[in-house]
Scaffold this motif. Structure first.
Motif, PDB file in Angstrom:
ATOM      1  N   UNK A 161     -14.674  -3.548 -19.458  1.00 41.66           N
ATOM      2  CA  UNK A 161     -14.245  -3.981 -18.129  1.00 41.66           C
ATOM      3  C   UNK A 161     -13.866  -2.763 -17.298  1.00 41.66           C
ATOM      4  N   UNK A 162     -13.999  -2.906 -15.976  1.00 43.73           N
ATOM      5  CA  UNK A 162     -13.570  -1.894 -15.020  1.00 43.73           C
ATOM      6  C   UNK A 162     -13.121  -2.617 -13.758  1.00 43.73           C
ATOM      7  N   UNK A 163     -12.438  -1.894 -12.860  1.00 40.50           N
ATOM      8  CA  UNK A 163     -11.909  -2.540 -11.660  1.00 40.50           C
ATOM      9  C   UNK A 163     -11.892  -1.552 -10.503  1.00 40.50           C
ATOM     10  N   UNK A 164     -11.884  -2.108  -9.295  1.00 38.74           N
ATOM     11  CA  UNK A 164     -11.729  -1.301  -8.093  1.00 38.74           C
ATOM     12  C   UNK A 164     -10.690  -1.963  -7.194  1.00 38.74           C
ATOM     13  N   UNK A 165     -10.004  -1.145  -6.398  1.00 39.20           N
ATOM     14  CA  UNK A 165      -8.984  -1.644  -5.488  1.00 39.20           C
ATOM     15  C   UNK A 165      -9.624  -2.074  -4.170  1.00 39.20           C
ATOM     16  N   UNK A 166      -9.158  -3.195  -3.616  1.00 39.49           N
ATOM     17  CA  UNK A 166      -9.690  -3.727  -2.364  1.00 39.49           C
ATOM     18  C   UNK A 166      -8.524  -4.081  -1.444  1.00 39.49           C
ATOM     19  N   UNK A 167      -8.576  -3.592  -0.194  1.00 35.96           N
ATOM     20  CA  UNK A 167      -7.609  -3.972   0.841  1.00 35.96           C
ATOM     21  C   UNK A 167      -8.408  -4.551   2.004  1.00 35.96           C
TER      22      UNK A 167
ATOM     23  N   UNK B 177       0.335  -2.322 -10.472  1.00 35.07           N
ATOM     24  CA  UNK B 177       1.037  -3.008  -9.395  1.00 35.07           C
ATOM     25  C   UNK B 177       1.046  -2.106  -8.161  1.00 35.07           C
ATOM     26  N   UNK B 178       0.246  -2.443  -7.152  1.00 36.91           N
ATOM     27  CA  UNK B 178       0.145  -1.650  -5.931  1.00 36.91           C
ATOM     28  C   UNK B 178       0.727  -2.357  -4.714  1.00 36.91           C
ATOM     29  N   UNK B 179       1.178  -3.579  -4.881  1.00 39.46           N
ATOM     30  CA  UNK B 179       1.735  -4.320  -3.757  1.00 39.46           C
ATOM     31  C   UNK B 179       0.934  -5.574  -3.445  1.00 39.46           C
ATOM     32  N   UNK B 180       1.489  -6.376  -2.525  1.00 42.21           N
ATOM     33  CA  UNK B 180       0.895  -7.673  -2.232  1.00 42.21           C
ATOM     34  C   UNK B 180      -0.395  -7.580  -1.434  1.00 42.21           C
ATOM     35  N   UNK B 181      -0.612  -6.469  -0.726  1.00 43.55           N
ATOM     36  CA  UNK B 181      -1.808  -6.350   0.100  1.00 43.55           C
ATOM     37  C   UNK B 181      -3.058  -6.009  -0.701  1.00 43.55           C
ATOM     38  N   UNK B 182      -2.872  -5.703  -1.956  1.00 39.88           N
ATOM     39  CA  UNK B 182      -3.994  -5.219  -2.759  1.00 39.88           C
ATOM     40  C   UNK B 182      -4.609  -6.344  -3.586  1.00 39.88           C
TER      41      UNK B 182
ATOM     42  N   UNK C 247      -5.580 -10.847  -8.025  1.00 37.81           N
ATOM     43  CA  UNK C 247      -4.412 -10.181  -7.470  1.00 37.81           C
ATOM     44  C   UNK C 247      -3.446  -9.876  -8.604  1.00 37.81           C
ATOM     45  N   UNK C 248      -2.569  -8.945  -8.372  1.00 40.50           N
ATOM     46  CA  UNK C 248      -1.587  -8.585  -9.402  1.00 40.50           C
ATOM     47  C   UNK C 248      -0.613  -9.740  -9.600  1.00 40.50           C
ATOM     48  N   UNK C 249      -0.430 -10.147 -10.857  1.00 39.80           N
ATOM     49  CA  UNK C 249       0.433 -11.285 -11.159  1.00 39.80           C
ATOM     50  C   UNK C 249       1.567 -10.931 -12.106  1.00 39.80           C
ATOM     51  N   UNK C 250       1.706  -9.631 -12.413  1.00 40.62           N
ATOM     52  CA  UNK C 250       2.811  -9.223 -13.279  1.00 40.62           C
ATOM     53  C   UNK C 250       2.531  -9.361 -14.754  1.00 40.62           C
ATOM     54  N   UNK C 251       1.356  -9.854 -15.109  1.00 40.99           N
ATOM     55  CA  UNK C 251       1.001 -10.011 -16.521  1.00 40.99           C
ATOM     56  C   UNK C 251      -0.513  -9.849 -16.652  1.00 40.99           C
TER      57      UNK C 251
ATOM     58  N   UNK D 199       0.852  -1.178   0.000  1.00 38.29           N
ATOM     59  CA  UNK D 199       0.000   0.000   0.000  1.00 38.29           C
ATOM     60  C   UNK D 199       0.892   1.233   0.000  1.00 38.29           C
ATOM     61  N   UNK D 200       0.587   2.170  -0.859  1.00 39.44           N
ATOM     62  CA  UNK D 200       1.397   3.384  -0.959  1.00 39.44           C
ATOM     63  C   UNK D 200       0.729   4.516  -0.179  1.00 39.44           C
ATOM     64  N   UNK D 201       1.555   5.247   0.609  1.00 47.61           N
ATOM     65  CA  UNK D 201       1.080   6.389   1.382  1.00 47.61           C
ATOM     66  C   UNK D 201       1.870   7.621   0.961  1.00 47.61           C
ATOM     67  N   UNK D 202       1.158   8.639   0.574  1.00 47.12           N
ATOM     68  CA  UNK D 202       1.786   9.865   0.084  1.00 47.12           C
ATOM     69  C   UNK D 202       1.315  11.046   0.934  1.00 47.12           C
ATOM     70  N   UNK D 203       2.277  11.730   1.557  1.00 46.50           N
ATOM     71  CA  UNK D 203       1.995  12.921   2.358  1.00 46.50           C
ATOM     72  C   UNK D 203       2.219  14.153   1.481  1.00 46.50           C
ATOM     73  N   UNK D 204       1.203  15.005   1.406  1.00 43.13           N
ATOM     74  CA  UNK D 204       1.262  16.196   0.552  1.00 43.13           C
ATOM     75  C   UNK D 204       0.941  17.422   1.397  1.00 43.13           C
ATOM     76  N   UNK D 205       1.630  18.541   1.143  1.00 34.92           N
ATOM     77  CA  UNK D 205       1.410  19.784   1.868  1.00 34.92           C
ATOM     78  C   UNK D 205       1.515  20.980   0.921  1.00 34.92           C
ATOM     79  N   UNK D 206       1.051  22.122   1.409  1.00 33.24           N
ATOM     80  CA  UNK D 206       1.110  23.354   0.618  1.00 33.24           C
ATOM     81  C   UNK D 206       2.552  23.884   0.606  1.00 33.24           C
ATOM     82  N   UNK D 207       3.095  24.216  -0.559  1.00 34.96           N
ATOM     83  CA  UNK D 207       4.489  24.681  -0.619  1.00 34.96           C
ATOM     84  C   UNK D 207       4.665  26.087  -0.051  1.00 34.96           C
ATOM     85  N   UNK D 208       5.858  26.336   0.402  1.00 34.87           N
ATOM     86  CA  UNK D 208       6.254  27.660   0.894  1.00 34.87           C
ATOM     87  C   UNK D 208       7.093  28.333  -0.185  1.00 34.87           C
ATOM     88  N   UNK D 209       6.734  29.576  -0.526  1.00 34.66           N
ATOM     89  CA  UNK D 209       7.428  30.292  -1.597  1.00 34.66           C
ATOM     90  C   UNK D 209       8.240  31.436  -1.019  1.00 34.66           C
TER      91      UNK D 209
END
Length: 262
Positions: free
Chosen positions: A154-160, A109-114, A135-139, A1-11
């Protein structure tokens, strides 16, 4: 699982601003005297975002903080609390593919937990939707065989499942199956057979006409030995047919006929 922290930049015009990111988990709060650890990839960083996936390893509550610095000047810390249970999942990137007469889907590819809940269907009124958890199998993942000339989507949704979270569905993608065509060898055979038929048909019709003509109006050809070539021979043959012996025409009285019998 990817976690991204984002903030407002300082100029700051003319100055470069760097950011420091730190995190604190339950272990640091309870057993490390409320200490903070610098983020593995973002201390420092010039980007107003940080991938903290490698720092958040447990399904517990974390505290994150970030501050800006330029030269000798630094800002105050800006902090927030975070837990994987509060994660908002985004739709996965997908690609719907056609390989021959089969439908495939390529997943991000989001990782093994997905896991991914994939929904696919034939694009037509009243079509039934099919669902499968993969699950993601690389192909690319095979979904089903396709009927020639039909369109499939086709469509898909992510499940953890570990945090009981799922994302919205991705945008549906569609592909059209290739129309049914004759194999190359069969097409070549059909072409050769057609050409032979076009050549043989006129000849067969001519030959049939000759046979019908002979059957209805046969031509009798006399042997050479029976043919009369000279006019004198023809006249003599005609005279012989006309000449009759006189004695052969004599008529006897009835008395003589009976007398001869007696």
């Amino acid at each position: 699982m990817k976690h991204l922290l984002v903030w407002s930049p300082v100029t700051l015009p003319g100055d470069t601003v760097y950011y420091w990111v730190e995190y604190q988990g339950e272990y640091e709060r309870l057993y490390k005297s409320d200490s903070w650890l610098p983020s593995t990839w973002c201390s420092p960083t010039e980007d107003p975002k940080c991938d903290v996936t490698g720092d958040i390893t447990a399904v517990v509550s974390y505290s994150l903080r970030v501050r800006a610095a330029s030269g000798l000047r630094t800002s105050a810390w800006s902090a927030l609390k975070f837990s994987q249970h509060s994660t908002l999942l985004t739709p996965p990137r997908i690609r719907v593919l056609r390989n021959g007469s089969h439908l495939f889907i390529q997943l991000e590819d989001l990782g093994l937990k997905f896991q991914f809940l994939v929904v696919y269907w034939r694009k037509e009124p009243g079509a039934e939707e099919h669902k499968t958890m993969v699950t993601y199998m690389g192909h690319p993942v095979h979904l089903q065989a396709m009927k020639p000339g039909a369109k499939y989507c086709a469509k898909a949704r992510t499940v953890v499942q570990s945090i009981d979270r799922q994302s919205p569905f991705s945008q549906a993608q569609c592909v059209e199956a290739q129309a049914e065509t004759l194999p190359l060898g069969l097409a070549l055979f059909a072409f050769v057979a057609t050409m032979l038929l076009l050549v043989a048909l006129p000849f067969s019709m001519w030959k049939m006409g000759q046979l019908l003509c002979y059957s209805c109006c046969p031509v009798v050809v006399l042997p050479e030995t029976l043919k009369l070539t000279k006019p004198s021979q023809k006249l003599e043959a005609w005279k012989r047919e006309e000449k009759v012996d006189a004695c052969s025409l004599t008529v006897l009285p009835p008395e003589e006929v009976f007398g001869a019998w007696m």
